[in-house]
Design a protein around this motif. Structure first.
Motif, PDB file in Angstrom:
ATOM      1  N   GLU A 160       0.826  -1.163   0.088  1.00  0.00           N
ATOM      2  CA  GLU A 160      -0.153   0.058  -0.130  1.00  0.00           C
ATOM      3  C   GLU A 160       0.924   1.447  -0.198  1.00  0.00           C
ATOM      4  O   GLU A 160       0.375   2.206  -0.602  1.00  0.00           O
ATOM      5  N   ALA A 161       1.958   1.241   0.541  1.00  0.00           N
ATOM      6  CA  ALA A 161       2.896   2.454   0.487  1.00  0.00           C
ATOM      7  C   ALA A 161       3.455   2.539  -0.702  1.00  0.00           C
ATOM      8  O   ALA A 161       3.716   3.691  -1.258  1.00  0.00           O
ATOM      9  N   ILE A 162       3.865   1.458  -1.431  1.00  0.00           N
ATOM     10  CA  ILE A 162       4.058   1.574  -2.906  1.00  0.00           C
ATOM     11  C   ILE A 162       3.025   2.172  -3.867  1.00  0.00           C
ATOM     12  O   ILE A 162       3.042   2.933  -4.654  1.00  0.00           O
ATOM     13  N   GLN A 163       1.844   1.708  -3.545  1.00  0.00           N
ATOM     14  CA  GLN A 163       0.814   2.185  -4.270  1.00  0.00           C
ATOM     15  C   GLN A 163       0.414   3.732  -4.303  1.00  0.00           C
ATOM     16  O   GLN A 163       0.241   4.422  -5.189  1.00  0.00           O
ATOM     17  N   ALA A 164       0.682   4.142  -2.713  1.00  0.00           N
ATOM     18  CA  ALA A 164       0.733   5.816  -2.605  1.00  0.00           C
ATOM     19  C   ALA A 164       1.486   6.325  -3.350  1.00  0.00           C
ATOM     20  O   ALA A 164       1.241   7.392  -3.727  1.00  0.00           O
ATOM     21  N   ILE A 165       2.731   5.807  -3.316  1.00  0.00           N
ATOM     22  CA  ILE A 165       3.911   6.433  -4.425  1.00  0.00           C
ATOM     23  C   ILE A 165       3.409   6.433  -5.592  1.00  0.00           C
ATOM     24  O   ILE A 165       3.502   7.719  -6.309  1.00  0.00           O
ATOM     25  N   ASN A 166       3.024   5.310  -6.321  1.00  0.00           N
ATOM     26  CA  ASN A 166       2.283   5.451  -7.672  1.00  0.00           C
ATOM     27  C   ASN A 166       1.172   6.399  -7.978  1.00  0.00           C
ATOM     28  O   ASN A 166       1.367   7.275  -8.878  1.00  0.00           O
ATOM     29  N   ASN A 167       0.357   6.581  -6.718  1.00  0.00           N
ATOM     30  CA  ASN A 167      -0.659   7.406  -6.867  1.00  0.00           C
ATOM     31  C   ASN A 167      -0.020   8.850  -6.779  1.00  0.00           C
ATOM     32  O   ASN A 167      -0.592   9.813  -7.728  1.00  0.00           O
ATOM     33  N   GLY A 168       0.750   9.142  -6.119  1.00  0.00           N
ATOM     34  CA  GLY A 168       1.337  10.360  -5.936  1.00  0.00           C
ATOM     35  C   GLY A 168       2.122  10.800  -7.348  1.00  0.00           C
ATOM     36  O   GLY A 168       2.153  12.194  -7.878  1.00  0.00           O
TER      37      GLY A 168
END
Length: 240
Positions: A160-168
């Motif tokens: 989920e941390a990685i996905q947050a970076i992708n979203n950003g």
């Protein structure tokens, strides 16, 4: 306590962000930041300097009321100065929250700044003023993405941390596209740093492709049955 006493017991370290959370005399939490020439003290809620504007907690709230009641309002010179003050104050508190590892509070302050940018840009006196502020949007998005990713890592999972970076990163890419600068996106320093953070997390926590990354790849490769299953799994996870 005389200010000399505070400064002598808390030495300024130019190599680090010197921040602490302390109790005020009335028991409220306040943030203190040690700077070269003294100490900044910031409130933890509302506007960092504690100022209210006509019963509004922040200048953003005040502008939202003005925009609702008088949609054609254009910022005056005094308004612009107050917007700039609020930008700077929330920047200081945002980096303090990051240093203190209060990641969700950093996200909240970044969101405040982004909303202030949106509202003040609509009320901007001219294009130059707008451009002078919009240039900092990627920097605010960078902080927000960092904070959200670290918060997800702390509270949930590395995926989920990685996905947050992708979203950003996607939000930042949209900014570059909007300003006709997409060719510079991959080489932008902030983008590079977020990409390195993502890959570091992927390596440290042995995370493969996230579900959204797998879904994107499946759609790109026209594997629609796989894409449908992945989409269902994403929906199930988001519902939990």
């Amino acid at each position: 306590m005389h200010l000399d006493d505070i400064l002598s017991e808390w030495t300024f370290d130019p190599s680090n962000l010197n921040v602490r959370l302390v109790k005020g005399k009335d028991g409220r939490d306040v943030i203190q930041m040690r700077v070269d020439l003294g100490v900044l003290q910031l409130e933890t809620t509302g506007r960092p300097d504690g100022t209210a504007f006509k019963e509004c907690e922040t200048y953003l709230d005040h502008l939202l009321v003005v925009a609702l009641e008088q949609p054609e309002t254009v910022l005056t010179e005094a308004d612009c100065a107050e917007v700039d003050r609020e930008f700077m104050q929330f920047y200081h508190r945002r980096i303090c929250w990051l240093r203190l590892q209060y990641y969700h509070r950093a996200v909240m302050d970044a969101d405040h700044t982004l909303r202030l940018m949106d509202v003040s840009n609509k009320m901007s006196p001219d294009e130059d003023w707008t451009s002078s502020h919009e240039q900092y949007r990627p920097f605010v998005l960078f902080h927000r993405t960092q904070a959200e990713a670290l918060g997800e890592l702390e509270d949930n999972t590395a995926e989920e941390a990685i996905q947050a970076i992708n979203n950003g990163l996607e939000t930042m890419r949209s900014f570059f596209i909007e300003h006709e600068a997409e060719e510079h996106f991959d080489e932008d320093e902030l983008v590079v740093r977020l990409t390195e953070m993502r890959e570091s997390l992927r390596s440290e926590y042995a995370v493969g492709k996230t579900l959204k990354e797998q879904l994107h790849a499946a759609v790109e490769e026209e594997q629609y049955e796989l894409a449908a299953r992945l989409r269902d799994e994403l929906t199930r996870r988001e519902a939990n």
